[in-house]
Design an enzyme around this catalytic site. Structure first.
Site, PDB file in Angstrom:
ATOM      1  CG  HIS A  49      76.850  38.262 116.230  1.00  0.00           C
ATOM      2  ND1 HIS A  49      77.921  37.814 116.969  1.00  0.00           N
ATOM      3  CD2 HIS A  49      77.382  38.879 115.139  1.00  0.00           C
ATOM      4  CE1 HIS A  49      79.047  38.149 116.348  1.00  0.00           C
ATOM      5  NE2 HIS A  49      78.742  38.790 115.233  1.00  0.00           N
ATOM      6  CD  GLU A  50      75.353  39.335 111.846  1.00  0.00           C
ATOM      7  OE1 GLU A  50      75.856  40.434 111.519  1.00  0.00           O
ATOM      8  OE2 GLU A  50      76.046  38.319 112.029  1.00  0.00           O
ATOM      9  CB  CYS A  94      82.597  38.435 114.723  1.00  0.00           C
ATOM     10  SG  CYS A  94      82.002  39.894 113.856  1.00  0.00           S
ATOM     11  CG  LEU A  95      81.929  36.614 108.739  1.00  0.00           C
ATOM     12  CD1 LEU A  95      80.923  36.913 107.629  1.00  0.00           C
ATOM     13  CD2 LEU A  95      82.849  35.471 108.344  1.00  0.00           C
ATOM     14  N   GLY A 154      75.836  35.200 109.213  1.00  0.00           N
ATOM     15  CA  GLY A 154      75.165  36.483 109.304  1.00  0.00           C
ATOM     16  C   GLY A 154      76.105  37.601 108.907  1.00  0.00           C
ATOM     17  CG  HIS A 197      77.901  43.535 113.788  1.00  0.00           C
ATOM     18  ND1 HIS A 197      79.193  43.957 114.007  1.00  0.00           N
ATOM     19  CD2 HIS A 197      77.961  42.186 113.689  1.00  0.00           C
ATOM     20  CE1 HIS A 197      79.997  42.915 114.036  1.00  0.00           C
ATOM     21  NE2 HIS A 197      79.275  41.822 113.849  1.00  0.00           N
ATOM     22  CD  GLN A 230      79.627  41.856 110.361  1.00  0.00           C
ATOM     23  OE1 GLN A 230      78.475  41.457 110.250  1.00  0.00           O
ATOM     24  NE2 GLN A 230      80.646  41.058 110.661  1.00  0.00           N
TER      25      GLN A 230
END
Length: 155
Positions: A130-131, A88-89, A46, A134, A51
């Site tokens: 999660h996204e 997480c990226l 995701g 963000h 991000q």
């Protein structure tokens, strides 16, 4: 298409609420395409626009069931709860256990501006939450317990 640099922990944009997308145009379509390419390149499941340094309420998710793109997503219902590990990226090398709703419904728009409603459970529900976090400036480490460094596998 292009692969963007992923913004990491410490960048202010990750703590800000992203702006609504008032109109879907070619720039938003290009953003969706580039976000998907960036997510796949980084081997993520995701990615939210903040991000990559873009304050727009846009996410892409693929947990192995095909690419899901959502513009202005809103969680409209939640049920149950389950705890699992997340990473997480934007916070490479760190994982933690996060409790999230196990079943959710999300409404938003697709790339053509058509209403989109997704009923998700399990891993997809977790990834969407999660996204969407963000987009609200919330990082998983703020909700996580047992935060730890990811140990790389040896070949």
């Amino acid at each position: 298409m292009a692969v963007y640099k992923i913004v990491e922990l410490g960048d202010r944009i990750l703590k800000e609420r992203a702006k609504e997308v008032p109109k879907i145009n070619q720039n938003i379509i290009k953003l969706l395409d580039n976000m998907a390419e960036t997510m796949y390149h980084a081997r993520g499941v995701g990615l939210a626009a903040p991000q990559i340094g873009v304050s727009k309420r846009v996410i892409v998710v693929d947990v192995g069931e095909g690419l899901l793109e959502m513009i202005n997503p809103v969680i409209t219902s939640c049920a149950g709860h389950e705890t699992d590990s997340e990473g997480c990226l934007s916070i490479p090398g760190i994982v933690g256990d996060v409790t999230r709703a196990s079943v959710i419904e999300v409404k938003g728009l697709d790339r053509r501006g058509k209403p989109l409603e997704v009923k998700a459970k399990g891993y997809l529900a977790r990834a969407l939450q999660h996204e969407i976090d963000h987009l609200d400036g919330i990082l998983f480490i703020e909700k996580a317990k047992n935060i730890r460094k990811l140990v790389p596998k040896e070949d």
